[in-house]
Write an enzyme that holds these catalytic residues in place. Structure first.
Site: not given
Ligand code: MRU
Length: 345
Positions: A45-46, A86, A194, A235
Protein backbone atom coordinates in the site's frame (compact mmCIF):
# COMPACT_ATOMS: atom_id res chain seq x y z
CA UNK A 1 -3.96 -4.32 13.64
CA UNK A 2 -1.29 -1.85 12.60
CA UNK A 3 0.68 -2.27 9.38
CA UNK A 4 3.79 -0.91 11.06
CA UNK A 5 4.91 0.41 14.41
CA UNK A 6 8.21 1.98 15.48
CA UNK A 7 9.53 0.26 18.60
CA UNK A 8 12.39 2.63 19.43
CA UNK A 9 15.15 0.66 17.72
CA UNK A 10 13.25 -1.62 15.34
CA UNK A 11 10.24 -1.56 13.03
CA UNK A 12 7.43 -3.95 13.82
CA UNK A 13 5.87 -4.98 10.52
CA UNK A 14 2.64 -6.92 10.26
CA UNK A 15 3.23 -9.65 7.66
CA UNK A 16 0.25 -9.00 5.36
CA UNK A 17 1.05 -11.98 3.15
CA UNK A 18 -0.18 -14.23 5.98
CA UNK A 19 -3.50 -12.47 6.64
CA UNK A 20 -6.21 -13.35 7.44
CA UNK A 21 -5.03 -16.86 8.21
CA UNK A 22 -2.25 -15.91 10.57
CA UNK A 23 -1.25 -12.77 12.46
CA UNK A 24 2.52 -12.70 12.30
CA UNK A 25 5.00 -9.84 12.76
CA UNK A 26 8.54 -9.21 11.58
CA UNK A 27 10.77 -7.14 13.84
CA UNK A 28 13.04 -5.40 11.35
CA UNK A 29 16.28 -4.15 12.85
CA UNK A 30 18.13 -3.41 9.60
CA UNK A 31 17.34 -1.49 6.43
CA UNK A 32 17.87 -4.69 4.45
CA UNK A 33 15.06 -6.40 6.37
CA UNK A 34 12.74 -3.46 5.70
CA UNK A 35 13.62 -3.61 2.00
CA UNK A 36 12.88 -7.33 1.96
CA UNK A 37 9.52 -6.80 3.71
CA UNK A 38 8.53 -4.22 1.07
CA UNK A 39 9.66 -6.44 -1.83
CA UNK A 40 7.77 -9.45 -0.48
CA UNK A 41 4.71 -7.23 0.13
CA UNK A 42 4.63 -8.03 3.85
CA UNK A 43 4.09 -4.30 4.06
CA UNK A 44 2.26 -2.86 1.06
CA UNK A 45 0.00 0.00 0.00
CA UNK A 46 1.58 3.26 -1.18
CA UNK A 47 1.57 5.31 2.07
CA UNK A 48 2.63 2.33 4.23
CA UNK A 49 5.50 1.57 1.84
CA UNK A 50 6.63 5.21 2.12
CA UNK A 51 6.54 5.21 5.93
CA UNK A 52 8.26 1.82 6.15
CA UNK A 53 11.03 3.01 3.83
CA UNK A 54 11.52 6.11 5.97
CA UNK A 55 12.00 3.97 9.08
CA UNK A 56 14.24 1.66 7.03
CA UNK A 57 16.40 4.66 6.14
CA UNK A 58 16.65 5.59 9.82
CA UNK A 59 17.63 1.98 10.60
CA UNK A 60 20.35 2.34 7.96
CA UNK A 61 21.91 5.13 10.03
CA UNK A 62 21.36 3.28 13.31
CA UNK A 63 23.22 0.26 11.91
CA UNK A 64 26.21 2.32 10.72
CA UNK A 65 29.20 2.20 13.03
CA UNK A 66 31.95 3.66 10.84
CA UNK A 67 33.49 7.16 10.79
CA UNK A 68 31.15 10.15 10.48
CA UNK A 69 32.89 11.03 7.20
CA UNK A 70 31.74 7.78 5.62
CA UNK A 71 28.09 8.13 6.58
CA UNK A 72 26.81 9.85 3.46
CA UNK A 73 28.27 7.17 1.15
CA UNK A 74 26.66 4.51 3.34
CA UNK A 75 23.30 6.31 3.31
CA UNK A 76 23.41 6.49 -0.48
CA UNK A 77 23.65 2.71 -0.50
CA UNK A 78 20.73 2.50 1.93
CA UNK A 79 18.65 4.87 -0.19
CA UNK A 80 19.41 2.89 -3.33
CA UNK A 81 18.46 -0.46 -1.77
CA UNK A 82 15.15 0.85 -0.42
CA UNK A 83 14.32 2.67 -3.67
CA UNK A 84 14.73 -0.46 -5.80
CA UNK A 85 12.11 -2.46 -3.87
CA UNK A 86 8.96 -1.44 -5.77
CA UNK A 87 8.75 0.97 -8.71
CA UNK A 88 5.16 2.23 -8.99
CA UNK A 89 4.05 3.83 -5.70
CA UNK A 90 5.65 7.28 -5.69
CA UNK A 91 5.22 7.60 -1.91
CA UNK A 92 8.34 5.43 -1.56
CA UNK A 93 10.51 7.95 -3.43
CA UNK A 94 8.75 10.90 -1.81
CA UNK A 95 9.50 9.56 1.69
CA UNK A 96 13.12 8.72 0.83
CA UNK A 97 13.60 12.25 -0.54
CA UNK A 98 12.30 13.69 2.73
CA UNK A 99 14.76 11.51 4.64
CA UNK A 100 17.67 12.54 2.39
CA UNK A 101 16.79 16.20 2.87
CA UNK A 102 16.79 15.69 6.61
CA UNK A 103 20.20 14.01 6.43
CA UNK A 104 21.55 16.94 4.40
CA UNK A 105 20.26 19.35 7.08
CA UNK A 106 22.56 17.56 9.54
CA UNK A 107 25.79 18.45 7.74
CA UNK A 108 27.08 20.36 10.78
CA UNK A 109 26.34 17.57 13.27
CA UNK A 110 29.37 16.33 15.20
CA UNK A 111 27.96 13.06 16.48
CA UNK A 112 26.39 10.10 14.72
CA UNK A 113 23.86 9.85 17.56
CA UNK A 114 22.55 13.32 16.75
CA UNK A 115 22.02 12.38 13.09
CA UNK A 116 20.36 9.09 13.95
CA UNK A 117 17.96 10.92 16.26
CA UNK A 118 17.09 13.46 13.56
CA UNK A 119 16.39 10.69 11.04
CA UNK A 120 14.18 8.74 13.44
CA UNK A 121 12.32 11.99 14.19
CA UNK A 122 11.75 12.58 10.47
CA UNK A 123 10.43 9.04 9.95
CA UNK A 124 8.09 9.65 12.90
CA UNK A 125 6.96 12.92 11.25
CA UNK A 126 6.21 11.08 8.01
CA UNK A 127 4.14 8.51 9.91
CA UNK A 128 2.32 11.20 11.92
CA UNK A 129 1.59 13.21 8.75
CA UNK A 130 0.06 10.11 7.20
CA UNK A 131 -2.26 9.60 10.20
CA UNK A 132 -3.39 13.23 10.04
CA UNK A 133 -3.75 13.34 6.26
CA UNK A 134 -5.90 10.20 6.12
CA UNK A 135 -8.38 11.69 8.61
CA UNK A 136 -8.64 14.79 6.43
CA UNK A 137 -9.17 12.68 3.30
CA UNK A 138 -11.99 10.98 5.20
CA UNK A 139 -13.56 14.30 6.18
CA UNK A 140 -13.46 15.67 2.62
CA UNK A 141 -14.56 12.41 1.07
CA UNK A 142 -17.56 12.06 3.36
CA UNK A 143 -19.18 14.85 1.31
CA UNK A 144 -19.55 12.62 -1.76
CA UNK A 145 -21.13 9.68 0.09
CA UNK A 146 -24.93 9.67 0.14
CA UNK A 147 -26.95 8.78 3.28
CA UNK A 148 -27.27 5.19 2.08
CA UNK A 149 -24.58 3.99 -0.27
CA UNK A 150 -23.39 0.77 -1.79
CA UNK A 151 -19.72 1.42 -2.43
CA UNK A 152 -17.40 -0.71 -4.54
CA UNK A 153 -13.71 -0.67 -3.68
CA UNK A 154 -10.71 -2.50 -5.08
CA UNK A 155 -7.54 -3.85 -3.50
CA UNK A 156 -6.89 -2.52 0.00
CA UNK A 157 -6.59 1.22 0.52
CA UNK A 158 -7.30 1.00 4.21
CA UNK A 159 -5.51 1.14 7.54
CA UNK A 160 -3.35 -1.78 6.43
CA UNK A 161 -2.14 0.20 3.40
CA UNK A 162 -1.30 3.29 5.42
CA UNK A 163 -0.02 4.11 8.89
CA UNK A 164 -3.58 4.37 10.16
CA UNK A 165 -7.22 4.82 8.99
CA UNK A 166 -6.75 4.49 5.24
CA UNK A 167 -7.57 6.56 2.15
CA UNK A 168 -10.49 4.95 0.24
CA UNK A 169 -11.49 3.04 3.39
CA UNK A 170 -10.85 6.23 5.38
CA UNK A 171 -13.64 7.90 3.39
CA UNK A 172 -15.90 4.93 4.10
CA UNK A 173 -14.98 5.00 7.82
CA UNK A 174 -15.70 8.75 7.99
CA UNK A 175 -19.07 8.29 6.27
CA UNK A 176 -20.05 5.57 8.71
CA UNK A 177 -18.89 7.65 11.66
CA UNK A 178 -21.06 10.49 10.31
CA UNK A 179 -24.06 8.19 10.68
CA UNK A 180 -24.41 7.16 7.03
CA UNK A 181 -25.57 3.69 6.14
CA UNK A 182 -22.74 2.40 4.02
CA UNK A 183 -22.28 -1.04 2.58
CA UNK A 184 -19.09 -2.03 0.80
CA UNK A 185 -18.54 -4.48 -2.02
CA UNK A 186 -14.89 -5.56 -1.85
CA UNK A 187 -13.44 -6.91 -5.08
CA UNK A 188 -11.18 -9.83 -4.22
CA UNK A 189 -8.29 -8.36 -6.28
CA UNK A 190 -6.56 -11.19 -8.08
CA UNK A 191 -3.83 -12.28 -7.99
CA UNK A 192 -2.62 -11.10 -4.57
CA UNK A 193 -6.13 -11.00 -3.07
CA UNK A 194 -5.74 -7.79 -1.07
CA UNK A 195 -9.53 -7.27 -1.28
CA UNK A 196 -10.44 -10.73 -0.04
CA UNK A 197 -7.68 -11.07 2.52
CA UNK A 198 -7.26 -7.51 3.81
CA UNK A 199 -10.19 -5.22 2.97
CA UNK A 200 -12.80 -7.81 3.99
CA UNK A 201 -10.94 -8.40 7.27
CA UNK A 202 -10.40 -4.73 8.02
CA UNK A 203 -14.03 -3.77 7.42
CA UNK A 204 -15.36 -6.72 9.38
CA UNK A 205 -13.12 -5.80 12.32
CA UNK A 206 -14.65 -2.31 12.22
CA UNK A 207 -18.23 -3.61 11.87
CA UNK A 208 -18.66 -1.94 8.47
CA UNK A 209 -20.99 -4.09 6.35
CA UNK A 210 -18.98 -5.72 3.56
CA UNK A 211 -19.71 -8.27 0.84
CA UNK A 212 -16.87 -9.97 -1.00
CA UNK A 213 -17.12 -10.39 -4.77
CA UNK A 214 -14.79 -11.85 -7.39
CA UNK A 215 -13.38 -9.14 -9.64
CA UNK A 216 -15.35 -10.32 -12.67
CA UNK A 217 -18.68 -9.72 -10.87
CA UNK A 218 -18.46 -5.93 -10.74
CA UNK A 219 -20.11 -5.31 -14.13
CA UNK A 220 -23.08 -7.49 -13.26
CA UNK A 221 -23.59 -5.69 -9.95
CA UNK A 222 -23.50 -2.31 -11.67
CA UNK A 223 -25.96 -3.50 -14.31
CA UNK A 224 -28.32 -4.59 -11.52
CA UNK A 225 -28.14 -1.09 -9.97
CA UNK A 226 -26.34 -2.36 -6.89
CA UNK A 227 -23.39 0.06 -6.90
CA UNK A 228 -23.82 3.80 -6.15
CA UNK A 229 -20.21 4.79 -5.99
CA UNK A 230 -16.69 3.46 -6.62
CA UNK A 231 -13.80 4.63 -4.39
CA UNK A 232 -10.24 3.36 -4.86
CA UNK A 233 -6.79 4.37 -3.69
CA UNK A 234 -3.79 5.31 -5.84
CA UNK A 235 -0.11 4.50 -6.18
CA UNK A 236 0.85 7.41 -8.39
CA UNK A 237 -1.17 10.24 -9.90
CA UNK A 238 0.36 11.96 -12.92
CA UNK A 239 0.18 15.73 -13.48
CA UNK A 240 -2.76 15.28 -15.87
CA UNK A 241 -4.75 13.19 -13.34
CA UNK A 242 -4.08 9.76 -14.89
CA UNK A 243 -3.93 7.39 -11.93
CA UNK A 244 -1.95 4.19 -11.40
CA UNK A 245 -3.58 1.83 -8.94
CA UNK A 246 -3.92 -1.90 -8.42
CA UNK A 247 -4.45 -3.93 -11.58
CA UNK A 248 -8.17 -4.09 -12.31
CA UNK A 249 -8.89 -0.49 -11.32
CA UNK A 250 -9.05 0.64 -14.95
CA UNK A 251 -11.66 -2.02 -15.78
CA UNK A 252 -13.81 -0.76 -12.90
CA UNK A 253 -13.48 2.84 -14.10
CA UNK A 254 -14.62 1.86 -17.60
CA UNK A 255 -17.55 -0.07 -16.16
CA UNK A 256 -18.51 2.79 -13.83
CA UNK A 257 -18.41 5.22 -16.77
CA UNK A 258 -20.61 2.91 -18.87
CA UNK A 259 -23.16 2.76 -16.06
CA UNK A 260 -23.03 6.44 -15.07
CA UNK A 261 -21.62 5.65 -11.62
CA UNK A 262 -19.28 8.17 -9.92
CA UNK A 263 -15.67 6.95 -9.73
CA UNK A 264 -13.44 8.56 -7.09
CA UNK A 265 -9.77 8.19 -6.23
CA UNK A 266 -8.75 8.89 -2.60
CA UNK A 267 -5.06 9.64 -2.04
CA UNK A 268 -2.72 11.95 -0.16
CA UNK A 269 -0.93 14.68 -2.10
CA UNK A 270 2.28 12.66 -1.57
CA UNK A 271 0.88 10.28 -4.20
CA UNK A 272 0.70 13.08 -6.80
CA UNK A 273 3.78 13.16 -9.02
CA UNK A 274 3.83 16.39 -11.01
CA UNK A 275 7.13 15.36 -12.60
CA UNK A 276 5.28 12.68 -14.52
CA UNK A 277 3.17 14.37 -17.24
CA UNK A 278 0.78 11.49 -17.95
CA UNK A 279 -0.02 7.91 -17.02
CA UNK A 280 2.08 6.62 -19.91
CA UNK A 281 5.18 7.69 -17.99
CA UNK A 282 4.34 5.80 -14.78
CA UNK A 283 6.53 2.69 -14.33
CA UNK A 284 4.34 -0.38 -13.89
CA UNK A 285 5.70 -3.17 -11.73
CA UNK A 286 5.59 -6.72 -13.09
CA UNK A 287 5.62 -9.42 -10.46
CA UNK A 288 6.56 -13.07 -10.24
CA UNK A 289 4.56 -15.43 -12.56
CA UNK A 290 4.10 -17.73 -9.56
CA UNK A 291 1.50 -15.30 -8.21
CA UNK A 292 -0.77 -16.40 -11.09
CA UNK A 293 0.22 -20.02 -11.41
CA UNK A 294 -0.34 -20.64 -7.71
CA UNK A 295 -2.74 -19.49 -5.01
CA UNK A 296 -1.21 -19.66 -1.53
CA UNK A 297 1.31 -22.23 -2.75
CA UNK A 298 -1.35 -24.40 -4.41
CA UNK A 299 -0.88 -24.88 -8.14
CA UNK A 300 -3.85 -23.62 -10.20
CA UNK A 301 -2.30 -23.52 -13.70
CA UNK A 302 0.18 -25.56 -15.73
CA UNK A 303 3.54 -24.85 -14.06
CA UNK A 304 5.18 -23.72 -17.31
CA UNK A 305 2.32 -21.61 -18.74
CA UNK A 306 3.55 -18.18 -19.88
CA UNK A 307 2.23 -15.50 -17.56
CA UNK A 308 1.82 -11.74 -17.75
CA UNK A 309 1.52 -10.23 -14.26
CA UNK A 310 1.43 -6.41 -14.15
CA UNK A 311 0.68 -5.28 -10.59
CA UNK A 312 -0.92 -1.96 -11.56
CA UNK A 313 -2.85 -0.29 -14.36
CA UNK A 314 -3.52 3.32 -15.28
CA UNK A 315 -6.98 4.86 -15.23
CA UNK A 316 -7.19 7.84 -17.60
CA UNK A 317 -8.16 11.10 -15.90
CA UNK A 318 -11.26 11.42 -18.08
CA UNK A 319 -12.82 8.46 -16.26
CA UNK A 320 -12.22 9.93 -12.78
CA UNK A 321 -15.05 11.94 -11.23
CA UNK A 322 -12.78 13.44 -8.55
CA UNK A 323 -9.57 12.95 -6.58
CA UNK A 324 -10.08 13.21 -2.82
CA UNK A 325 -6.99 14.55 -1.04
CA UNK A 326 -6.25 16.05 2.37
CA UNK A 327 -6.54 19.50 0.77
CA UNK A 328 -9.98 18.86 -0.72
CA UNK A 329 -11.53 17.24 -3.77
CA UNK A 330 -9.96 17.99 -7.14
CA UNK A 331 -11.99 17.66 -10.33
CA UNK A 332 -11.30 18.11 -14.04
CA UNK A 333 -9.41 19.85 -15.64
CA UNK A 334 -6.81 17.98 -13.57
CA UNK A 335 -3.74 19.45 -15.32
CA UNK A 336 -4.76 22.87 -14.03
CA UNK A 337 -6.42 21.95 -10.74
CA UNK A 338 -3.84 19.47 -9.42
CA UNK A 339 -1.06 22.02 -9.93
CA UNK A 340 -3.15 24.75 -8.27
CA UNK A 341 -3.80 22.51 -5.29
CA UNK A 342 -0.17 21.41 -4.94
CA UNK A 343 1.14 24.99 -4.76
CA UNK A 344 -1.52 25.93 -2.17
CA UNK A 345 -0.28 25.41 1.39
O1 MRU B 1 0.52 -3.95 -4.52
P1 MRU B 1 -0.06 -3.21 -3.36
O2 MRU B 1 -0.88 -4.05 -2.44
O3 MRU B 1 0.98 -2.39 -2.64
O4 MRU B 1 -1.05 -2.18 -4.04
C1 MRU B 1 -1.83 -1.34 -3.26
C2 MRU B 1 -2.75 -0.47 -4.03
O5 MRU B 1 -2.81 -0.52 -5.23
C3 MRU B 1 -3.52 0.55 -3.23
O6 MRU B 1 -4.75 0.78 -3.81
C4 MRU B 1 -2.73 1.86 -3.20
O7 MRU B 1 -1.40 1.63 -2.82
C5 MRU B 1 -3.33 2.85 -2.30
S1 MRU B 1 -3.17 2.40 -0.61
C6 MRU B 1 -3.83 3.64 0.35
Amino acid sequence: MKALEWMGDSLKILDQTRLPVEIKYRMATTYEEVAEAIEKMEVRGAPAIGAAAAYGYALGAIGYSGELAGLSAHMEKVQHRLAETRPTAVNLFWALRRMEDRLRDQHEAKELAEIRQALVAEAENIAEDDRRVNRLIGEHGNAIVTAEANILTHCNAGALATVEYGTALGVIRAAQQAGKKVHVYAGETRPFLQGARLTALELMNDHIPVTLIADNMAGFLMQQGNIDLVIVGADRIAANGDTANKIGTYSLAVLAHAHGIPFYVAAPTSTIDLKVPSGQDIPIEERNPKELREVFGVQVAPPEVPVYNPAFDVTPAKLITGIITEKGIVTSPYSVNLLKMMVRS
